[in-house]
Design a protein around this motif. Sequence first.
Motif, PDB file in Angstrom:
ATOM      1  N   ASP A  43      -7.613  -9.778  17.729  1.00  9.30           N
ATOM      2  CA  ASP A  43      -6.712 -10.816  17.865  1.00  9.30           C
ATOM      3  C   ASP A  43      -5.142 -10.447  17.816  1.00  9.30           C
ATOM      4  O   ASP A  43      -4.644 -10.081  16.667  1.00  9.30           O
ATOM      5  N   GLU A  44      -4.469 -10.801  18.935  1.00  7.48           N
ATOM      6  CA  GLU A  44      -3.155 -10.473  18.877  1.00  7.48           C
ATOM      7  C   GLU A  44      -2.203 -10.977  17.736  1.00  7.48           C
ATOM      8  O   GLU A  44      -1.126 -10.544  17.546  1.00  7.48           O
ATOM      9  N   ARG A  45      -2.602 -12.142  17.134  1.00  3.55           N
ATOM     10  CA  ARG A  45      -1.903 -13.073  16.330  1.00  3.55           C
ATOM     11  C   ARG A  45      -2.191 -12.342  14.838  1.00  3.55           C
ATOM     12  O   ARG A  45      -1.376 -12.810  13.962  1.00  3.55           O
ATOM     13  N   VAL A  46      -2.940 -11.413  14.926  1.00  4.43           N
ATOM     14  CA  VAL A  46      -3.345 -10.829  13.371  1.00  4.43           C
ATOM     15  C   VAL A  46      -2.599  -9.243  13.410  1.00  4.43           C
ATOM     16  O   VAL A  46      -3.135  -8.549  14.380  1.00  4.43           O
ATOM     17  N   SER A  47      -1.883  -8.937  12.796  1.00  6.33           N
ATOM     18  CA  SER A  47      -1.113  -7.510  12.516  1.00  6.33           C
ATOM     19  C   SER A  47      -2.044  -6.734  11.359  1.00  6.33           C
ATOM     20  O   SER A  47      -2.566  -7.342  10.469  1.00  6.33           O
ATOM     21  N   HIS A  48      -1.700  -5.674  11.138  1.00  3.88           N
ATOM     22  CA  HIS A  48      -2.206  -4.968  10.202  1.00  3.88           C
ATOM     23  C   HIS A  48      -1.319  -3.985   9.409  1.00  3.88           C
ATOM     24  O   HIS A  48      -0.840  -3.103  10.136  1.00  3.88           O
ATOM     25  N   VAL A  49      -1.119  -4.028   8.116  1.00  2.00           N
ATOM     26  CA  VAL A  49      -0.327  -2.800   7.506  1.00  2.00           C
ATOM     27  C   VAL A  49      -1.231  -2.167   6.512  1.00  2.00           C
ATOM     28  O   VAL A  49      -1.778  -2.907   5.590  1.00  2.00           O
ATOM     29  N   GLU A  50      -1.379  -0.801   6.766  1.00  2.00           N
ATOM     30  CA  GLU A  50      -2.213  -0.016   6.017  1.00  2.00           C
ATOM     31  C   GLU A  50      -1.434   0.275   4.664  1.00  2.00           C
ATOM     32  O   GLU A  50      -0.345   0.649   4.391  1.00  2.00           O
ATOM     33  N   GLY A  51      -2.078   0.231   3.296  1.00  2.00           N
ATOM     34  CA  GLY A  51      -1.365   0.321   2.186  1.00  2.00           C
ATOM     35  C   GLY A  51      -2.566  -0.152   0.962  1.00  2.00           C
ATOM     36  O   GLY A  51      -3.440  -0.796   1.258  1.00  2.00           O
ATOM     37  N   ASP A  52      -2.375   0.493  -0.181  1.00  2.00           N
ATOM     38  CA  ASP A  52      -3.006   0.300  -1.252  1.00  2.00           C
ATOM     39  C   ASP A  52      -2.281  -0.878  -2.140  1.00  2.00           C
ATOM     40  O   ASP A  52      -1.189  -0.452  -2.543  1.00  2.00           O
ATOM     41  N   ARG A  53      -2.761  -2.038  -2.342  1.00  2.00           N
ATOM     42  CA  ARG A  53      -2.137  -3.059  -3.063  1.00  2.00           C
ATOM     43  C   ARG A  53      -1.793  -2.601  -4.384  1.00  2.00           C
ATOM     44  O   ARG A  53      -1.023  -3.443  -5.005  1.00  2.00           O
ATOM     45  N   THR A  54      -2.643  -1.627  -5.194  1.00  2.00           N
ATOM     46  CA  THR A  54      -2.055  -1.187  -6.114  1.00  2.00           C
ATOM     47  C   THR A  54      -0.959  -0.473  -6.479  1.00  2.00           C
ATOM     48  O   THR A  54      -0.514  -0.130  -7.550  1.00  2.00           O
ATOM     49  N   ASN A  55      -0.515  -0.170  -5.208  1.00  2.00           N
ATOM     50  CA  ASN A  55       0.636   0.974  -5.256  1.00  2.00           C
ATOM     51  C   ASN A  55       1.946   0.196  -4.813  1.00  2.00           C
ATOM     52  O   ASN A  55       2.035  -0.537  -3.735  1.00  2.00           O
ATOM     53  N   ASP A  56       2.983   0.040  -5.769  1.00  2.00           N
ATOM     54  CA  ASP A  56       3.948  -0.918  -5.656  1.00  2.00           C
ATOM     55  C   ASP A  56       4.692  -0.647  -4.246  1.00  2.00           C
ATOM     56  O   ASP A  56       5.460  -1.600  -3.525  1.00  2.00           O
ATOM     57  N   SER A  57       4.856   0.685  -3.994  1.00  2.00           N
ATOM     58  CA  SER A  57       5.449   1.132  -2.765  1.00  2.00           C
ATOM     59  C   SER A  57       4.934   0.767  -1.602  1.00  2.00           C
ATOM     60  O   SER A  57       5.574   0.026  -0.701  1.00  2.00           O
ATOM     61  N   PHE A  72      -0.690 -14.607   0.263  1.00  2.00           N
ATOM     62  CA  PHE A  72      -1.825 -14.873  -0.291  1.00  2.00           C
ATOM     63  C   PHE A  72      -2.491 -13.364  -1.006  1.00  2.00           C
ATOM     64  O   PHE A  72      -2.980 -12.658  -0.132  1.00  2.00           O
ATOM     65  N   ASP A  73      -2.749 -13.529  -2.187  1.00  2.00           N
ATOM     66  CA  ASP A  73      -3.195 -12.182  -2.881  1.00  2.00           C
ATOM     67  C   ASP A  73      -4.538 -12.568  -3.394  1.00  2.00           C
ATOM     68  O   ASP A  73      -5.143 -13.057  -4.313  1.00  2.00           O
ATOM     69  N   CYS A  74      -5.573 -11.893  -2.392  1.00  2.00           N
ATOM     70  CA  CYS A  74      -6.842 -11.962  -2.753  1.00  2.00           C
ATOM     71  C   CYS A  74      -7.577 -10.854  -3.564  1.00  2.00           C
ATOM     72  O   CYS A  74      -8.815 -11.150  -3.838  1.00  2.00           O
ATOM     73  N   VAL A  75      -7.071  -9.970  -3.702  1.00  2.00           N
ATOM     74  CA  VAL A  75      -7.569  -8.798  -4.506  1.00  2.00           C
ATOM     75  C   VAL A  75      -6.463  -8.274  -5.792  1.00  2.00           C
ATOM     76  O   VAL A  75      -6.405  -7.128  -5.692  1.00  2.00           O
ATOM     77  N   ALA A  76      -6.071  -9.190  -6.296  1.00  2.00           N
ATOM     78  CA  ALA A  76      -5.459  -8.657  -7.661  1.00  2.00           C
ATOM     79  C   ALA A  76      -6.098  -8.997  -8.650  1.00  2.00           C
ATOM     80  O   ALA A  76      -6.735 -10.007  -9.181  1.00  2.00           O
ATOM     81  N   TYR A  77      -6.730  -7.794  -9.211  1.00  2.00           N
ATOM     82  CA  TYR A  77      -7.811  -7.758 -10.319  1.00  2.00           C
ATOM     83  C   TYR A  77      -7.363  -7.552 -11.749  1.00  2.00           C
ATOM     84  O   TYR A  77      -8.001  -7.413 -12.754  1.00  2.00           O
ATOM     85  N   HIS A  78      -5.776  -7.036 -11.572  1.00  2.00           N
ATOM     86  CA  HIS A  78      -5.326  -6.732 -12.961  1.00  2.00           C
ATOM     87  C   HIS A  78      -3.924  -7.254 -12.947  1.00  2.00           C
ATOM     88  O   HIS A  78      -3.178  -7.538 -12.017  1.00  2.00           O
ATOM     89  N   PRO A  79      -3.679  -7.699 -14.108  1.00  2.00           N
ATOM     90  CA  PRO A  79      -2.227  -8.563 -14.340  1.00  2.00           C
ATOM     91  C   PRO A  79      -1.171  -7.618 -13.568  1.00  2.00           C
ATOM     92  O   PRO A  79      -0.058  -8.355 -13.116  1.00  2.00           O
ATOM     93  N   LYS A  80      -0.939  -6.378 -13.902  1.00  2.00           N
ATOM     94  CA  LYS A  80       0.167  -5.707 -13.372  1.00  2.00           C
ATOM     95  C   LYS A  80       0.160  -5.872 -11.847  1.00  2.00           C
ATOM     96  O   LYS A  80       1.504  -5.725 -11.454  1.00  2.00           O
ATOM     97  N   ASP A  81      -0.837  -6.263 -11.210  1.00  2.00           N
ATOM     98  CA  ASP A  81      -0.758  -6.413  -9.690  1.00  2.00           C
ATOM     99  C   ASP A  81      -0.111  -7.675  -9.503  1.00  2.00           C
ATOM    100  O   ASP A  81       0.707  -7.547  -8.311  1.00  2.00           O
ATOM    101  N   VAL A  82      -0.617  -8.554 -10.252  1.00  2.00           N
ATOM    102  CA  VAL A  82       0.147  -9.944  -9.976  1.00  2.00           C
ATOM    103  C   VAL A  82       1.961  -9.773 -10.435  1.00  2.00           C
ATOM    104  O   VAL A  82       2.381 -10.374  -9.501  1.00  2.00           O
ATOM    105  N   ARG A  83       2.145  -9.174 -11.349  1.00  2.00           N
ATOM    106  CA  ARG A  83       3.437  -8.982 -11.681  1.00  2.00           C
ATOM    107  C   ARG A  83       4.377  -8.430 -10.735  1.00  2.00           C
ATOM    108  O   ARG A  83       5.366  -8.819 -10.279  1.00  2.00           O
TER     109      ARG A  83
END
Length: 329
Positions: A43-57, A72-83
Amino acid sequence: MDDALVIGGTRFIGRHLVAELLEADYDVTLLNRGTRENPFDADERVSHVEGDRTNDSALESAAMTVDPDAVFDCVAYHPKDVRAATRIFDDCEAYVYVSSGAAYGREEIPKREGETPLEACTADQAVDETGATYGNRKAEGDRAVFAAAENGVRAMSVRPPIVYGPHDYTERLDWWIDRVDRFDRVLVPGDGTNVRHRVYVEDVASALRIVAERGDAGEAYNVGDRRLVTLAEMVDLVADQLDAAVDVVTAGPRELEAGEIELDDYPLYRAYPHVLSTAKLAALGWESTPLETAMERTVADHRESDRDGGDNGPDREAEERVLGILDTF
């Protein structure tokens, strides 16, 4: 809002959220590690950026590359990730965190946003990886959302209970569908009147979009089926969609001992009723899918998959021992 960043987006809630956003004419970017098949790859309307959401960089890179209107944060399982996410995306028009009904820390019916206390979360619980602290960590993530809103971020939270529907990798409901599909007698724990709030996955997706568009900063919103059914009634709903005739047989703790089964061994069983008020979300214009429609789609997806939920509940041999005992009464 036109551009959305979905952190996650390929498995279950995130997958349905992407479909919801596309239907609403958003351009969507997925941020994930790229380790799972991407159902939107063509689907050309959907792009992808590769990265580990637990990595702030990785989050910072996505913020600069995508510059999304909504996150939309679907995979935040620790409070530090939300912060971290609320800090990095502090200038977006909406940040929506997928929390959980498990964040509530007191048993009452129903559980209401802003009224029912949340679970406490110690420093050790905040970094724990086990299921025992899931509710604690989700509650602390909610508090991170509230703190960000106080600092001017339009951050919000959505709290679903047990989620079911197509592509459900937990297979909790698949276990029940498989039972109804294969056997004409289905054993239900307790007296069949157990109530545990559930929510159809497409309704979670629409709730996330609606909260991003219409919600108030610093608020949490429960999402759940507007009509609740008992565990026995859920089995009947499944049977209706399978066009199957089943005999629901209930068994208490004493009867289950014959199969060395405990009540909690059954998926979707919960000793105390778990009910979330959804009035606050409904006031934003959100609507729930009729249960019959939700179950029809769920059963159809089950039949097209290879899921049977086999790891989620008692084996049939143990249940047959229980049924044998009940037949002698």
